[in-house]
Design a protein around this motif. Structure first.
Motif, PDB file in Angstrom:
ATOM      1  N   ALA A 195       3.858  -8.651   4.367  1.00 36.03           N
ATOM      2  CA  ALA A 195       4.277  -7.271   4.123  1.00 36.03           C
ATOM      3  C   ALA A 195       4.530  -7.015   2.646  1.00 36.03           C
ATOM      4  CB  ALA A 195       5.546  -6.974   4.925  1.00 36.03           C
ATOM      5  N   GLN A 196       4.979  -8.062   1.929  1.00 37.86           N
ATOM      6  CA  GLN A 196       5.278  -7.885   0.506  1.00 37.86           C
ATOM      7  C   GLN A 196       4.015  -7.585  -0.308  1.00 37.86           C
ATOM      8  OE1 GLN A 196       5.958 -10.519   2.401  1.00 37.86           O
ATOM      9  NE2 GLN A 196       5.538 -12.455   1.369  1.00 37.86           N
ATOM     10  N   ALA A 197       2.865  -8.139   0.101  1.00 38.16           N
ATOM     11  CA  ALA A 197       1.615  -7.837  -0.596  1.00 38.16           C
ATOM     12  C   ALA A 197       1.213  -6.385  -0.371  1.00 38.16           C
ATOM     13  CB  ALA A 197       0.514  -8.771  -0.108  1.00 38.16           C
ATOM     14  N   VAL A 198       1.429  -5.890   0.849  1.00 37.81           N
ATOM     15  CA  VAL A 198       1.138  -4.482   1.144  1.00 37.81           C
ATOM     16  C   VAL A 198       2.023  -3.579   0.289  1.00 37.81           C
ATOM     17  CG1 VAL A 198       1.166  -2.708   2.939  1.00 37.81           C
ATOM     18  CG2 VAL A 198       0.368  -5.025   3.483  1.00 37.81           C
ATOM     19  N   GLY A 199       3.302  -3.934   0.170  1.00 39.99           N
ATOM     20  CA  GLY A 199       4.212  -3.166  -0.678  1.00 39.99           C
ATOM     21  C   GLY A 199       3.779  -3.170  -2.136  1.00 39.99           C
ATOM     22  N   MET A 200       3.318  -4.329  -2.610  1.00 40.86           N
ATOM     23  CA  MET A 200       2.846  -4.432  -3.995  1.00 40.86           C
ATOM     24  C   MET A 200       1.676  -3.478  -4.237  1.00 40.86           C
ATOM     25  SD  MET A 200       1.069  -7.768  -5.810  1.00 40.86           S
ATOM     26  CE  MET A 200      -0.392  -7.635  -4.740  1.00 40.86           C
ATOM     27  N   ILE A 220      -5.734   0.553   1.008  1.00 38.10           N
ATOM     28  CA  ILE A 220      -5.525  -0.857   1.341  1.00 38.10           C
ATOM     29  C   ILE A 220      -6.375  -1.208   2.554  1.00 38.10           C
ATOM     30  CG2 ILE A 220      -3.858  -2.620   2.047  1.00 38.10           C
ATOM     31  CD1 ILE A 220      -1.666  -0.938   0.750  1.00 38.10           C
ATOM     32  N   THR A 221      -7.124  -2.295   2.449  1.00 39.32           N
ATOM     33  CA  THR A 221      -7.929  -2.755   3.573  1.00 39.32           C
ATOM     34  C   THR A 221      -7.641  -4.228   3.854  1.00 39.32           C
ATOM     35  OG1 THR A 221      -9.846  -3.632   2.355  1.00 39.32           O
ATOM     36  CG2 THR A 221      -9.779  -1.262   2.731  1.00 39.32           C
ATOM     37  N   GLY A 222      -8.105  -4.674   5.005  1.00 41.29           N
ATOM     38  CA  GLY A 222      -8.030  -6.090   5.341  1.00 41.29           C
ATOM     39  C   GLY A 222      -7.114  -6.375   6.510  1.00 41.29           C
ATOM     40  N   PRO A 223      -7.490  -7.360   7.329  1.00 41.03           N
ATOM     41  CA  PRO A 223      -6.683  -7.732   8.495  1.00 41.03           C
ATOM     42  C   PRO A 223      -5.489  -8.581   8.095  1.00 41.03           C
ATOM     43  CG  PRO A 223      -8.570  -9.180   8.320  1.00 41.03           C
ATOM     44  CD  PRO A 223      -8.713  -8.177   7.211  1.00 41.03           C
ATOM     45  N   GLY A 224      -4.557  -8.740   9.016  1.00 36.78           N
ATOM     46  CA  GLY A 224      -3.395  -9.583   8.776  1.00 36.78           C
ATOM     47  C   GLY A 224      -2.585  -9.712  10.046  1.00 36.78           C
ATOM     48  N   ASN A 225      -1.433 -10.374   9.949  1.00 39.86           N
ATOM     49  CA  ASN A 225      -0.596 -10.560  11.134  1.00 39.86           C
ATOM     50  C   ASN A 225       0.186  -9.283  11.439  1.00 39.86           C
ATOM     51  OD1 ASN A 225       1.544 -10.485   9.313  1.00 39.86           O
ATOM     52  ND2 ASN A 225       1.813 -12.696   9.288  1.00 39.86           N
ATOM     53  N   ILE A 226       1.099  -9.382  12.383  1.00 40.06           N
ATOM     54  CA  ILE A 226       1.829  -8.195  12.832  1.00 40.06           C
ATOM     55  C   ILE A 226       2.697  -7.598  11.727  1.00 40.06           C
ATOM     56  CG2 ILE A 226       3.788  -9.520  13.757  1.00 40.06           C
ATOM     57  CD1 ILE A 226       3.844  -7.439  16.075  1.00 40.06           C
ATOM     58  N   PHE A 227       3.155  -8.438  10.795  1.00 39.25           N
ATOM     59  CA  PHE A 227       3.972  -7.931   9.695  1.00 39.25           C
ATOM     60  C   PHE A 227       3.124  -7.140   8.704  1.00 39.25           C
ATOM     61  CE2 PHE A 227       6.182 -11.677  11.347  1.00 39.25           C
ATOM     62  CZ  PHE A 227       7.419 -11.125  11.615  1.00 39.25           C
ATOM     63  N   VAL A 228       1.904  -7.598   8.480  1.00 38.39           N
ATOM     64  CA  VAL A 228       0.978  -6.854   7.631  1.00 38.39           C
ATOM     65  C   VAL A 228       0.633  -5.519   8.275  1.00 38.39           C
ATOM     66  CG1 VAL A 228      -1.356  -6.847   6.660  1.00 38.39           C
ATOM     67  CG2 VAL A 228       0.029  -8.922   6.547  1.00 38.39           C
ATOM     68  N   ALA A 229       0.361  -5.529   9.581  1.00 40.93           N
ATOM     69  CA  ALA A 229       0.029  -4.289  10.287  1.00 40.93           C
ATOM     70  C   ALA A 229       1.191  -3.297  10.243  1.00 40.93           C
ATOM     71  CB  ALA A 229      -0.348  -4.598  11.729  1.00 40.93           C
ATOM     72  N   ALA A 231       3.574  -3.161   7.975  1.00 38.72           N
ATOM     73  CA  ALA A 231       3.720  -2.675   6.605  1.00 38.72           C
ATOM     74  C   ALA A 231       2.668  -1.620   6.283  1.00 38.72           C
ATOM     75  CB  ALA A 231       3.615  -3.850   5.630  1.00 38.72           C
ATOM     76  N   LYS A 232       1.451  -1.824   6.758  1.00 36.15           N
ATOM     77  CA  LYS A 232       0.395  -0.839   6.495  1.00 36.15           C
ATOM     78  C   LYS A 232       0.744   0.498   7.140  1.00 36.15           C
ATOM     79  CE  LYS A 232      -3.960  -2.331   6.657  1.00 36.15           C
ATOM     80  NZ  LYS A 232      -5.149  -3.096   7.150  1.00 36.15           N
ATOM     81  N   ARG A 233       1.297   0.464   8.346  1.00 34.99           N
ATOM     82  CA  ARG A 233       1.720   1.719   8.977  1.00 34.99           C
ATOM     83  C   ARG A 233       2.820   2.385   8.153  1.00 34.99           C
ATOM     84  NH1 ARG A 233       3.660   2.408  15.217  1.00 34.99           N
ATOM     85  NH2 ARG A 233       1.417   2.188  15.550  1.00 34.99           N
ATOM     86  N   ALA A 234       3.746   1.587   7.629  1.00 29.36           N
ATOM     87  CA  ALA A 234       4.888   2.140   6.894  1.00 29.36           C
ATOM     88  C   ALA A 234       4.472   2.814   5.590  1.00 29.36           C
ATOM     89  CB  ALA A 234       5.907   1.035   6.614  1.00 29.36           C
ATOM     90  N   GLN A 236       1.418   4.090   4.969  1.00 29.14           N
ATOM     91  CA  GLN A 236       0.361   5.082   5.146  1.00 29.14           C
ATOM     92  C   GLN A 236       0.892   6.458   4.778  1.00 29.14           C
ATOM     93  OE1 GLN A 236      -1.242   5.269   9.108  1.00 29.14           O
ATOM     94  NE2 GLN A 236      -3.095   6.326   8.461  1.00 29.14           N
ATOM     95  N   GLY A 237       0.190   7.138   3.941  1.00 29.15           N
ATOM     96  CA  GLY A 237       0.655   8.412   3.390  1.00 29.15           C
ATOM     97  C   GLY A 237       0.926   8.240   1.912  1.00 29.15           C
ATOM     98  N   VAL A 238       1.584   7.134   1.555  1.00 33.73           N
ATOM     99  CA  VAL A 238       1.695   6.780   0.132  1.00 33.73           C
ATOM    100  C   VAL A 238       0.314   6.349  -0.345  1.00 33.73           C
ATOM    101  CG1 VAL A 238       2.762   5.204  -1.534  1.00 33.73           C
ATOM    102  CG2 VAL A 238       4.093   6.066   0.402  1.00 33.73           C
ATOM    103  N   VAL A 239      -0.356   5.562   0.493  1.00 33.87           N
ATOM    104  CA  VAL A 239      -1.744   5.148   0.252  1.00 33.87           C
ATOM    105  C   VAL A 239      -2.520   5.322   1.565  1.00 33.87           C
ATOM    106  CG1 VAL A 239      -1.212   3.453  -1.546  1.00 33.87           C
ATOM    107  CG2 VAL A 239      -1.184   2.761   0.856  1.00 33.87           C
ATOM    108  N   GLY A 240      -3.821   5.230   1.480  1.00 37.56           N
ATOM    109  CA  GLY A 240      -4.639   5.200   2.682  1.00 37.56           C
ATOM    110  C   GLY A 240      -4.771   3.772   3.176  1.00 37.56           C
ATOM    111  N   ILE A 241      -5.006   3.611   4.462  1.00 36.78           N
ATOM    112  CA  ILE A 241      -5.233   2.282   5.024  1.00 36.78           C
ATOM    113  C   ILE A 241      -6.478   2.325   5.901  1.00 36.78           C
ATOM    114  CG2 ILE A 241      -2.779   1.708   4.994  1.00 36.78           C
ATOM    115  CD1 ILE A 241      -2.788   2.061   8.074  1.00 36.78           C
TER     116      ILE A 241
END
Length: 441
Positions: A195-200, A220-229, A231-234, A236-241
């Protein structure tokens, strides 16, 4: 190991399947359950930047990298030390992916709706994107290829990759991932995961001196575990996913002509990804169903990740579904919307024509999903959890935006000015009409 579910005599039309979720096996992943853990991580990265990323690397990955960005010499060294056969395989994957994705480039168009009137439809690449490459139970240089190639073909100029730091490799991401990035010409790689990489990527990251160590991205693109998913939802809107990727899935749609040993091998190949991976066979042949179950039992006992495979295949997300006929099998496949759908029947092309919902479709005995994972030229970053019913796999247009350029002259505007006036007044927006009238005195 795999459970047989007999759906013969059960209505399997789209409405019934939509209303009765119990008929279809699904992983029970709920990313909202991890939101409480992910939100503080994102807040820390947004407020503290690089120090927070380093702290999280030490906490979650067991190593504190020397720097957030991987130095150029480390990437060059990883490429120099790469096994020549792995390098050849990566170069083949890159070349085939580039050829397939180049064919996806949309063409611009210019339309003249009337005299002295022109509308141009053009496609513009994003300026900067962040590409996430997992580093958990396996090494995924193929994900570097699948993320980077369509972005490069789209014309994205600024590409950044994030992948978890590895204690075994001095705090840098796995060297094969670094080498893949280097072969693709990407020099901006960060030792950050989860999740920290998504935040970065979403917020950018400044170092202790206040310098911008990683500028924010637009997408932001790319698969990941449930924490990455999560974070990407959180963010979304600041960036596209691209998508909220869940556990991988394979569905095999087969009839009595399918080789049971190949069907079993393909189900196991996806099951080795993750304990939550879904492996499903749908068939009108009970004989094939039972033979596949036996083959899975036999082959799983000798595969490298036996326990992981067993966990996947005994989970509620995996099953063998026996249906009345091929029509019912097609209905189940469309209702399920698999990430990967293999078709092994007496007439694969005819069946494929009837498939509307699948991330990617693999036809025949010689098109296993693992081919698509690496060297088919197609993209393996695909919608999961039924999202194939409304979304696509990663492709060139994901990194582009459609823009319309409107250019009317005096005559062109004059021909529709009265229509604009009427519609503006009807909507209670008279100033819209006034803006047109002002151009004619």
């Amino acid at each position: 190991m795999l459970t047989l579910k007999d759906l013969r005599g059960t209505a399997v039309d789209a409405l019934t399947l939509a209303q009765d979720a119990e008929l279809l096996p699904r992983a029970g992943t709920d990313i909202t359950a991890t939101a409480d853990k992910v939100t503080p991580i994102l807040d820390e990265v947004r407020s503290r930047g690089v120090p927070a990323l380093m702290d999280f690397a030490e906490r979650f990955d067991g190593v504190r990298p020397e720097s957030l960005r991987v130095p150029a010499e480390a990437m060059a060294q990883a490429t120099e030390r790469l096994d020549p056969q792995i390098r050849e395989a990566l170069e083949t994957s890159i070349a085939r992916a580039r050829e397939v994705h180049t064919a996806q480039l949309p063409a611009a168009s210019v339309i003249a709706p009337g005299p002295d009137a022109k509308v141009t439809n053009r496609w513009v690449p994003m300026a900067r994107v962040g590409l996430y490459v997992p580093g958990g139970q396996a090494v995924y240089p193929s994900s570097v290829v699948m993320n980077v190639v369509p972005a490069q073909v789209a014309g994205v100029q600024s590409l950044a990759i994030a992948s978890p730091p590895q204690n075994e490799f001095g705090g840098w991401p796995h060297p094969t991932i670094l080498a893949a990035a280097h072969l693709l010409g990407v020099d901006e790689v960060y030792a950050a995961g989860g999740a920290q990489a998504v935040g970065m990527f979403a917020y950018g990251a400044r170092d202790e001196a206040g310098e911008l160590a990683c500028p924010p991205v637009s997408f932001i693109t790319g698969p990941g575990n449930i924490f990455v998913a999560t974070a990407k939802r959180a963010v979304q809107g600041v960036v596209g996913i691209d998508a909220e990727a869940g556990p991988t899935e394979i569905m095999v749609l087969a009839d009595e002509t399918a080789p049971a040993n190949l069907v079993a091998a393909d189900l196991i190949s996806q099951a080795e990804h993750d304990e939550l991976a879904a492996a499903v066979l749908v068939t009108p042949s009970e004989e094939l169903a039972r033979t596949v179950i036996d083959q899975v039992q036999h082959q799983a006992a000798t595969t490298k990740h036996t326990e992981r495979v067993r966990a996947s295949l005994t989970g509620s997300q995996s099953a063998v579904l026996v249906v009345d006929d091929l029509d019912a099998a097609v209905a189940v496949a469309n209702a399920y919307g698999a990430e990967h759908l293999e078709v092994m029947t007496g007439d694969d092309d005819a069946v494929a024509e009837r498939i509307t919902d699948a991330g990617a479709i693999f036809l025949g005995h010689y098109s296993p999903v693992s081919l698509g994972d690496y060297c088919a030229g197609s993209n393996h970053i695909l919608p999961t959890g039924g999202a194939a019913r409304y979304s696509s796999g990663l492709n060139v247009t994901a990194f582009m935006r459609s823009q319309q350029v409107v250019q009317y002259g005096r005559e062109g505007l004059g021909l529709v000015s009265s229509q604009v006036r009427r519609l503006a007044d009807e909507e209670g927006l008279p100033a819209h009409g006034d803006a047109v009238d002002a151009r004619f005195g």
